[in-house]
Design a protein around this motif. Structure first.
Motif, PDB file in Angstrom:
ATOM      1  N   UNK A  32       0.806  -1.006  -0.223  1.00  0.00           N
ATOM      2  CA  UNK A  32      -0.577   0.138  -0.299  1.00  0.00           C
ATOM      3  C   UNK A  32       0.755   0.957  -0.174  1.00  0.00           C
ATOM      4  N   UNK A  33       2.049   0.948   1.225  1.00  0.00           N
ATOM      5  CA  UNK A  33       2.551   2.365   0.813  1.00  0.00           C
ATOM      6  C   UNK A  33       3.118   2.379  -0.309  1.00  0.00           C
ATOM      7  N   UNK A  34       4.013   1.561  -0.961  1.00  0.00           N
ATOM      8  CA  UNK A  34       5.209   1.846  -1.901  1.00  0.00           C
ATOM      9  C   UNK A  34       3.559   1.886  -3.498  1.00  0.00           C
ATOM     10  N   UNK A  35       2.544   1.899  -3.658  1.00  0.00           N
ATOM     11  CA  UNK A  35       2.053   1.976  -4.549  1.00  0.00           C
ATOM     12  C   UNK A  35       1.584   3.057  -4.343  1.00  0.00           C
ATOM     13  N   UNK A  40       3.269   8.467  -8.136  1.00  0.00           N
ATOM     14  CA  UNK A  40       3.988   9.880  -8.545  1.00  0.00           C
ATOM     15  C   UNK A  40       4.430   9.044  -9.561  1.00  0.00           C
ATOM     16  N   UNK A  41       5.132   8.528  -9.706  1.00  0.00           N
ATOM     17  CA  UNK A  41       5.279   8.116 -11.658  1.00  0.00           C
ATOM     18  C   UNK A  41       4.795   8.287 -12.284  1.00  0.00           C
ATOM     19  N   UNK A  42       3.401   7.737 -11.823  1.00  0.00           N
ATOM     20  CA  UNK A  42       2.160   7.421 -12.254  1.00  0.00           C
ATOM     21  C   UNK A  42       2.013   8.945 -13.163  1.00  0.00           C
ATOM     22  N   UNK A  43       2.326  10.101 -12.135  1.00  0.00           N
ATOM     23  CA  UNK A  43       1.529  11.609 -11.928  1.00  0.00           C
ATOM     24  C   UNK A  43       2.912  11.836 -13.261  1.00  0.00           C
ATOM     25  N   UNK A  74       8.031  -3.475 -10.301  1.00  0.00           N
ATOM     26  CA  UNK A  74       8.123  -4.148  -8.816  1.00  0.00           C
ATOM     27  C   UNK A  74       6.775  -3.433  -8.213  1.00  0.00           C
ATOM     28  N   UNK A  75       6.625  -1.758  -9.176  1.00  0.00           N
ATOM     29  CA  UNK A  75       5.538  -1.381  -8.611  1.00  0.00           C
ATOM     30  C   UNK A  75       3.994  -2.230  -9.630  1.00  0.00           C
TER      31      UNK A  75
END
Length: 133
Positions: A32-35, A40-43, A74-75
């Protein structure tokens, strides 16, 4: 008056072994934290897509590097795992599979389904990339 009780101490982490369901539960919280961080990468991807060819080319160059690819996959795994664990929680919400045997079985199924989903995504992206070339 203080005196020390003659009781055994708590087991240390080197002695105590978490059950599989405990490890899965902790992993679910970590994913949940990693997601959240991965979003931020998706943004960044959306921002680069919306800001023209130069920004998009810079984003593509960044995502072509192998360390970034590892983080990317990994994401994707964390998304798959979090989804599978969420489905498991829905099963628990129905009041089913609370005995130890079922919990361990579902933990294994959850891991296997996460890997299968990730494999499916990998194959799908290869087909789409191959078809687009």
């Amino acid at each position: 008056m203080t005196h020390k009780a003659n009781r055994p101490t708590s087991p240390h982490l080197q002695v105590y072994r978490l059950p599989l369901t405990g490890l899965i539960s902790i992993t679910h919280r970590m994913t949940g934290v990693f997601i959240s961080a991965g979003l931020l990468g998706v943004v960044y991807i959306l921002h680069a897509t919306a800001n023209g060819q130069q920004a998009y080319a810079a984003m593509q160059a960044l995502f072509a590097q192998w360390p970034v690819k590892v983080v990317y996959w990994g994401f994707l795994f964390t998304l798959c795992f979090h989804l599978c664990h969420g489905i498991r929680h829905l099963i628990w919400d129905s009041g089913k599979s609370f005995d130890k045997k079922d919990m361990n079985l579902f933990a294994g199924i959850e891991i296997a389904c996460s890997l299968l989903l990730l494999s499916g995504i990998f194959v799908l992206t290869r087909v789409v990339i191959h078809h687009a070339s």
